[in-house]
Design an enzyme around this catalytic site. Structure first.
Site, PDB file in Angstrom:
ATOM      1  N   GLU A 177       5.576  46.063 -71.591  1.00 50.22           N
ATOM      2  CA  GLU A 177       4.751  45.893 -72.794  1.00 50.22           C
ATOM      3  C   GLU A 177       5.631  45.863 -74.050  1.00 50.22           C
ATOM      4  O   GLU A 177       5.374  46.556 -75.024  1.00 50.22           O
ATOM      5  CB  GLU A 177       3.662  46.973 -72.892  1.00 50.22           C
ATOM      6  CG  GLU A 177       2.473  46.506 -73.708  1.00 50.22           C
ATOM      7  CD  GLU A 177       1.279  47.447 -73.689  1.00 50.22           C
ATOM      8  OE1 GLU A 177       0.305  47.155 -74.412  1.00 50.22           O
ATOM      9  OE2 GLU A 177       1.298  48.466 -72.958  1.00 50.22           O
ATOM     10  N   TYR A 219       4.754  44.563 -64.931  1.00 51.64           N
ATOM     11  CA  TYR A 219       3.704  45.091 -65.796  1.00 51.64           C
ATOM     12  C   TYR A 219       2.386  44.502 -65.303  1.00 51.64           C
ATOM     13  O   TYR A 219       2.000  43.388 -65.668  1.00 51.64           O
ATOM     14  CB  TYR A 219       3.968  44.723 -67.259  1.00 51.64           C
ATOM     15  CG  TYR A 219       2.891  45.141 -68.220  1.00 51.64           C
ATOM     16  CD1 TYR A 219       2.285  46.394 -68.119  1.00 51.64           C
ATOM     17  CD2 TYR A 219       2.478  44.291 -69.245  1.00 51.64           C
ATOM     18  CE1 TYR A 219       1.297  46.782 -69.004  1.00 51.64           C
ATOM     19  CE2 TYR A 219       1.490  44.668 -70.144  1.00 51.64           C
ATOM     20  CZ  TYR A 219       0.901  45.912 -70.018  1.00 51.64           C
ATOM     21  OH  TYR A 219      -0.085  46.305 -70.894  1.00 51.64           O
ATOM     22  N   ASP A 279       5.007  49.616 -64.940  1.00 49.84           N
ATOM     23  CA  ASP A 279       3.653  50.085 -65.200  1.00 49.84           C
ATOM     24  C   ASP A 279       2.735  49.275 -64.289  1.00 49.84           C
ATOM     25  O   ASP A 279       2.396  48.134 -64.589  1.00 49.84           O
ATOM     26  CB  ASP A 279       3.309  49.880 -66.673  1.00 49.84           C
ATOM     27  CG  ASP A 279       1.877  50.273 -67.002  1.00 49.84           C
ATOM     28  OD1 ASP A 279       1.187  50.807 -66.104  1.00 49.84           O
ATOM     29  OD2 ASP A 279       1.445  50.041 -68.143  1.00 49.84           O
ATOM     30  N   ASN A 319      -0.241  50.239 -63.547  1.00 47.50           N
ATOM     31  CA  ASN A 319      -1.597  50.449 -64.084  1.00 47.50           C
ATOM     32  C   ASN A 319      -2.599  50.949 -63.044  1.00 47.50           C
ATOM     33  O   ASN A 319      -3.807  50.716 -63.182  1.00 47.50           O
ATOM     34  CB  ASN A 319      -2.109  49.172 -64.767  1.00 47.50           C
ATOM     35  CG  ASN A 319      -1.936  49.248 -66.284  1.00 47.50           C
ATOM     36  OD1 ASN A 319      -2.281  50.252 -66.897  1.00 47.50           O
ATOM     37  ND2 ASN A 319      -1.389  48.200 -66.870  1.00 47.50           N
ATOM     38  N   HIS A 340       2.820  56.117 -72.705  1.00 48.64           N
ATOM     39  CA  HIS A 340       3.515  56.314 -71.432  1.00 48.64           C
ATOM     40  C   HIS A 340       4.828  57.057 -71.676  1.00 48.64           C
ATOM     41  O   HIS A 340       5.360  57.039 -72.787  1.00 48.64           O
ATOM     42  CB  HIS A 340       3.857  54.972 -70.781  1.00 48.64           C
ATOM     43  CG  HIS A 340       2.672  54.154 -70.372  1.00 48.64           C
ATOM     44  ND1 HIS A 340       2.291  53.987 -69.055  1.00 48.64           N
ATOM     45  CD2 HIS A 340       1.794  53.423 -71.109  1.00 48.64           C
ATOM     46  CE1 HIS A 340       1.237  53.202 -68.999  1.00 48.64           C
ATOM     47  NE2 HIS A 340       0.913  52.840 -70.232  1.00 48.64           N
TER      48      HIS A 340
END
Length: 262
Positions: free
Chosen positions: A36, A107, A150, A152, A253
């Site tokens: 990100e 990501y 990440d 998620n 994070h």
């Protein structure tokens, strides 16, 4: 060869350049994977990172959204990227170290608020992304590889602050956990963090919506370090830098670390 790797969703690499530098100076990982980044590649503040010893950078970016980067003290070469689910997003990049280890930096889409692809396009995109990851790992069967990022999804009951309350919350729904598990199984990936820390609650993300994140401690483990079975036994020293969530103007994070002796 021993090297320490960290993964961190930085939530804007330009806005949080001072935090990246703080981490590089204080912890000095050999490789730092960022997600990100929210920046075109040519706008990432690489000069400052190079001054701190990170001469090697492989990245994919786009303006304002997504973006992944691998910063390294160790020489590495660009090993490409894939546009899973054909979203046109900068969500994956790979780099190869001189010892032949390939590092995949992911990501995965967050998936929006509603865990129903019929009413929430973003949730469908997330599931499709994971399905294509699974299919790729089936066809390519990765070897001598590390996957970080990440993702998620908090897959285990002790990866969230309250398993029952989060079963219908995006990031911990059974369908997401199943899709992530299938992708992991397809590549025979080993969850390095949980191999090192098998028991107890473990989080890498705390919402900005919580006014006192530390006391409330309503976290989720969304950030992961995996390795293929041929090198997973070389991994050790996993840890999560919880204190980074309390740094000035933090990401939601925190960095996750692992060391590999290869």
């Amino acid at each position: 060869m021993s090297f320490t790797l960290a993964t961190w969703n930085i939530n804007s690499v330009r806005l949080r350049e001072p935090l990246v530098c703080q981490l590089l100076e204080a912890e000095g990982p050999d490789v730092l994977c960022l997600q990100e980044c929210k920046s075109p590649v040519d706008k990432i503040p690489m000069e400052r990172f190079r001054e701190l010893g990170y001469q090697h950078i492989v990245a994919r970016g786009q303006k304002g959204y997504n973006g992944v980067a691998i910063l390294s003290k160790l020489p590495l070469e660009d090993a490409g990227d894939r546009d899973f689910a054909q979203l046109g997003h900068a969500r994956h990049v790979a780099a190869r170290l001189e010892n032949g280890v390939t590092i995949h930096n992911f990501y995965v889409p967050a998936g929006g608020d509603k865990p129903d692809r019929e009413i929430n396009e973003k949730f469908g995109q997330k599931l499709d992304y994971l399905t294509e990851m699974r299919d790729w790992f089936h066809s390519e069967r990765p070897e001598k590889a590390i996957l970080v990022g990440d993702l998620n999804i908090a897959p285990r009951e002790d990866d969230v602050w309250d398993h029952k309350k989060l079963l219908k919350i995006v990031s911990h729904t059974p369908v997401e956990v199943e899709h992530l598990g299938e992708a992991q199984e397809a590549g025979a990936w080993v969850d390095v963090t949980r191999a090192d820390i098998p028991e107890g609650n473990l989080y890498s993300w705390w919402s900005y919506r919580s006014p006192d994140w530390n006391a409330a401690d309503k976290g989720r483990r969304l950030d992961h370090v995996w390795a293929t079975p041929d090198i997973s036994n070389a991994a050790h020293g996993s840890r999560i830098l919880r204190e980074a969530r309390g740094w000035e103007k933090p990401s939601d994070h925190v960095p996750v670390f692992a060391t590999f002796d290869l």
